[in-house]
Design a protein around this motif. Structure first.
Motif, short mmCIF file in Angstrom:
data_model
loop_
_atom_site.label_atom_id
_atom_site.label_comp_id
_atom_site.label_asym_id
_atom_site.label_seq_id
_atom_site.Cartn_x
_atom_site.Cartn_y
_atom_site.Cartn_z
N UNK A 60 0.85 -1.13 0.02
CA UNK A 60 -0.06 -0.17 -0.15
C UNK A 60 0.84 1.34 -0.01
N UNK A 61 2.03 1.14 0.56
CA UNK A 61 2.86 2.41 0.67
C UNK A 61 3.42 2.72 -0.85
N UNK A 62 3.91 1.53 -1.27
CA UNK A 62 4.42 1.40 -2.59
C UNK A 62 3.45 2.25 -3.57
N UNK A 63 2.11 2.12 -3.42
CA UNK A 63 1.13 2.40 -4.08
C UNK A 63 0.85 3.62 -3.82
N UNK A 64 1.40 4.20 -2.83
CA UNK A 64 1.13 5.63 -2.36
C UNK A 64 -0.20 5.79 -1.82
N UNK A 65 -0.84 4.85 -1.25
CA UNK A 65 -2.21 4.82 -0.73
C UNK A 65 -2.33 4.82 0.99
N UNK A 66 -1.05 4.75 1.50
CA UNK A 66 -1.08 4.60 2.92
C UNK A 66 0.39 4.66 3.44
N UNK A 67 0.57 4.92 4.83
CA UNK A 67 1.95 5.05 5.22
C UNK A 67 1.85 4.43 6.63
N UNK A 68 2.46 3.38 6.92
CA UNK A 68 2.40 2.73 8.37
C UNK A 68 3.63 2.75 8.87
N UNK A 69 3.80 3.11 10.18
CA UNK A 69 4.97 3.31 10.74
C UNK A 69 5.11 2.67 12.02
N UNK A 70 6.18 2.26 12.71
CA UNK A 70 6.22 1.49 13.90
C UNK A 70 6.63 2.98 14.87
N UNK A 71 6.14 3.12 15.95
CA UNK A 71 6.77 4.13 17.03
C UNK A 71 7.79 3.75 17.65
N UNK A 87 -6.38 9.92 0.76
CA UNK A 87 -7.24 10.05 -0.30
C UNK A 87 -6.62 11.11 -1.06
N UNK A 88 -5.86 11.18 -2.01
CA UNK A 88 -5.15 12.00 -2.89
C UNK A 88 -6.18 13.04 -3.70
N UNK A 89 -7.33 12.29 -4.25
CA UNK A 89 -8.25 13.29 -4.82
C UNK A 89 -8.73 14.48 -4.00
N UNK A 90 -8.84 14.11 -2.67
CA UNK A 90 -9.44 15.07 -1.89
C UNK A 90 -8.45 15.69 -0.94
N UNK A 91 -7.36 15.17 -0.99
CA UNK A 91 -6.09 15.57 -0.34
C UNK A 91 -6.25 15.38 1.28
N UNK A 92 -6.75 14.26 1.68
CA UNK A 92 -7.02 13.85 3.08
C UNK A 92 -6.24 12.60 3.43
N UNK A 93 -5.65 12.92 4.64
CA UNK A 93 -5.03 11.70 5.34
C UNK A 93 -5.76 11.30 6.62
N UNK A 122 2.95 19.60 5.49
CA UNK A 122 4.24 20.27 5.21
C UNK A 122 4.91 19.38 3.98
N UNK A 123 4.80 17.97 4.12
CA UNK A 123 5.43 17.22 3.03
C UNK A 123 4.57 16.93 1.88
N UNK A 124 3.35 16.18 2.31
CA UNK A 124 2.48 15.62 1.30
C UNK A 124 1.53 16.86 0.87
N UNK A 125 1.67 17.81 1.35
CA UNK A 125 0.72 19.07 1.01
C UNK A 125 -0.89 18.73 0.93
N UNK A 173 -8.82 18.13 10.85
CA UNK A 173 -7.87 19.36 11.07
C UNK A 173 -7.96 19.67 9.62
N UNK A 174 -7.93 21.13 9.23
CA UNK A 174 -7.61 21.58 7.91
C UNK A 174 -6.29 22.49 8.13
N UNK A 175 -5.45 22.22 6.67
CA UNK A 175 -4.33 22.79 6.92
C UNK A 175 -4.13 24.42 7.30
N UNK A 176 -5.26 25.22 7.02
CA UNK A 176 -5.21 26.51 7.29
C UNK A 176 -5.41 26.70 8.83
N UNK A 177 -6.43 25.74 9.41
CA UNK A 177 -6.52 25.90 10.81
C UNK A 177 -5.35 25.53 11.42
N UNK A 178 -4.49 24.31 11.16
CA UNK A 178 -3.24 23.83 11.66
C UNK A 178 -2.17 25.02 11.80
#
Length: 182
Positions: A60-71, A87-93, A122-125, A173-178
């Protein structure tokens, strides 16, 4: 390899196959605690199940659909967090997370969710970050609340947890609010 240092104690590392055994052990020792709010514990009964999960995460990460990390807390794996989907079309994570009970109450997940929100904007815009939690899961809900996310509503009977439905509270949270908050 993706490694994002949050502060002196915390980092996020992209999940990979080398994490499988440690992740399974972490889940296994927290199984009863996690089962209260996470519906996937019955599907994670052996290390092979965790390997399959990680393979899906990597695909899913390779397909740019998600990003799962260990803490990583002081270099030790203590949970997972990331974008369950993007959701890239709506620019939402959509952020999801869990933390081993031995590490709760240290501000770890609040710092992790803040870092993931920063990274989304900041990174994914992206324009929006969404966090959902079971209505009765006060600890999980306190994270977006602490970070100033807006409570956007409740999805009734959003998830089946073993023998009952739970409602989900949606926070956004919206970018302009953040930018005004950070």
């Amino acid at each position: 390899m993706f490694l994002h240092k949050i502060d002196e104690e915390l980092a996020l590392k992209l999940v990979d196959m080398n994490d499988a055994e440690e992740m399974f052990q972490l889940v296994d020792t927290a199984r009863e605690h996690l089962k209260e709010w996470l519906g996937w514990l019955d599907y994670t009964k052996k290390a092979e199940d965790t390997k399959e999960f990680i393979q899906g995460c990597m695909r899913s990460y390779a397909e740019n659909k998600s990003m799962n990390t260990v803490i990583l807390y002081n270099g030790k794996m203590v949970g997972t967090a990331g974008y369950n989907s993007i959701d890239w079309s709506n620019r939402t994570a959509y952020i999801g997370y869990w933390l081993h009970q031995d590490y709760q109450g240290k501000g770890i997940m609040t710092r992790v969710a803040k870092a993931l929100t920063d990274y989304a904007f900041d990174y994914h815009k992206l324009n929006k970050v969404d966090i959902r939690a079971a209505a009765e899961n006060k600890k999980s809900r306190s994270i977006p609340e602490r970070l100033g996310f807006a409570e956007e509503g409740t999805i009734r009977q959003a998830e089946w947890l073993y023998d009952h439905y739970v409602d989900h509270v949606v926070y956004g949270m919206l970018k302009d609010e953040w930018k005004g908050c950070s």
